[in-house]
Design a protein around this motif. Structure first.
Motif, PDB file in Angstrom:
ATOM      1  N   CYS A   7      -2.951  -0.453  -3.198  1.00  0.00           N
ATOM      2  CA  CYS A   7      -3.637  -1.726  -3.022  1.00  0.00           C
ATOM      3  C   CYS A   7      -3.741  -2.029  -1.530  1.00  0.00           C
ATOM      4  N   LEU A   8      -4.591  -2.990  -1.195  1.00  0.00           N
ATOM      5  CA  LEU A   8      -4.576  -3.541   0.153  1.00  0.00           C
ATOM      6  C   LEU A   8      -3.332  -4.407   0.255  1.00  0.00           C
ATOM      7  N   CYS A   9      -2.569  -4.250   1.309  1.00  0.00           N
ATOM      8  CA  CYS A   9      -1.323  -4.999   1.449  1.00  0.00           C
ATOM      9  C   CYS A   9      -1.611  -6.463   1.786  1.00  0.00           C
ATOM     10  N   PRO A  10      -1.080  -7.382   0.986  1.00  0.00           N
ATOM     11  CA  PRO A  10      -1.277  -8.808   1.263  1.00  0.00           C
ATOM     12  C   PRO A  10      -0.309  -9.344   2.330  1.00  0.00           C
ATOM     13  N   LEU A  11       0.600  -8.494   2.804  1.00  0.00           N
ATOM     14  CA  LEU A  11       1.603  -8.938   3.773  1.00  0.00           C
ATOM     15  C   LEU A  11       1.145  -8.757   5.219  1.00  0.00           C
ATOM     16  N   MET A  13      -2.779  -8.959  -6.078  1.00  0.00           N
ATOM     17  CA  MET A  13      -3.764  -8.114  -5.401  1.00  0.00           C
ATOM     18  C   MET A  13      -4.456  -7.203  -6.404  1.00  0.00           C
ATOM     19  N   GLU A  14      -5.576  -6.671  -5.995  1.00  0.00           N
ATOM     20  CA  GLU A  14      -6.360  -5.776  -6.840  1.00  0.00           C
ATOM     21  C   GLU A  14      -5.888  -4.334  -6.645  1.00  0.00           C
ATOM     22  N   ILE A  15      -5.671  -3.644  -7.737  1.00  0.00           N
ATOM     23  CA  ILE A  15      -5.295  -2.231  -7.677  1.00  0.00           C
ATOM     24  C   ILE A  15      -6.550  -1.434  -7.330  1.00  0.00           C
TER      25      ILE A  15
END
Length: 96
Positions: free
Chosen positions: A39-43, A27-29
């Motif tokens: 970050c936006l949570c990928p979960l 993910m992008e910081i």
């Protein structure tokens, strides 16, 4: 591909003090405050950065979906792997 046995200590030593290299693979910081990065949570579906990780220790917490732990738990969740030896092998394979 040669089957190399990856140990937990190897992974911790490799990323020690710069877990940004690990998490930025997924993910992008979006912002940084000292050793904490957001970050936006990928979960889960996330539109306001709710995921934080510590660049020194690798610990993470998502204030949206309430999941927390270390980089190994995060990797397992991202890759849908529950076996710790498989998590280590996956990290070793992904990061050399």
């Amino acid at each position: 591909m040669k089957n190399v046995r990856v140990q937990k200590a190897d992974v911790k030593s490799y990323f020690e003090g710069h877990w940004n290299d690990f998490y930025s693979h997924f993910m992008e910081i979006k912002s940084t405050a000292g050793k904490w990065n957001k970050c936006l949570c990928p979960l889960h579906s996330d539109s306001d950065p709710s995921f934080s990780f510590n660049s020194e220790t690798g610990a993470f917490k998502c204030f949206g979906c309430k999941v927390s732990g270390d980089a190994f738990k995060f990797y397992g969740r991202m890759k849908s792997i529950s076996s710790f030896p498989e998590i280590l092998q996956g990290i070793g394979s992904d990061f050399g």
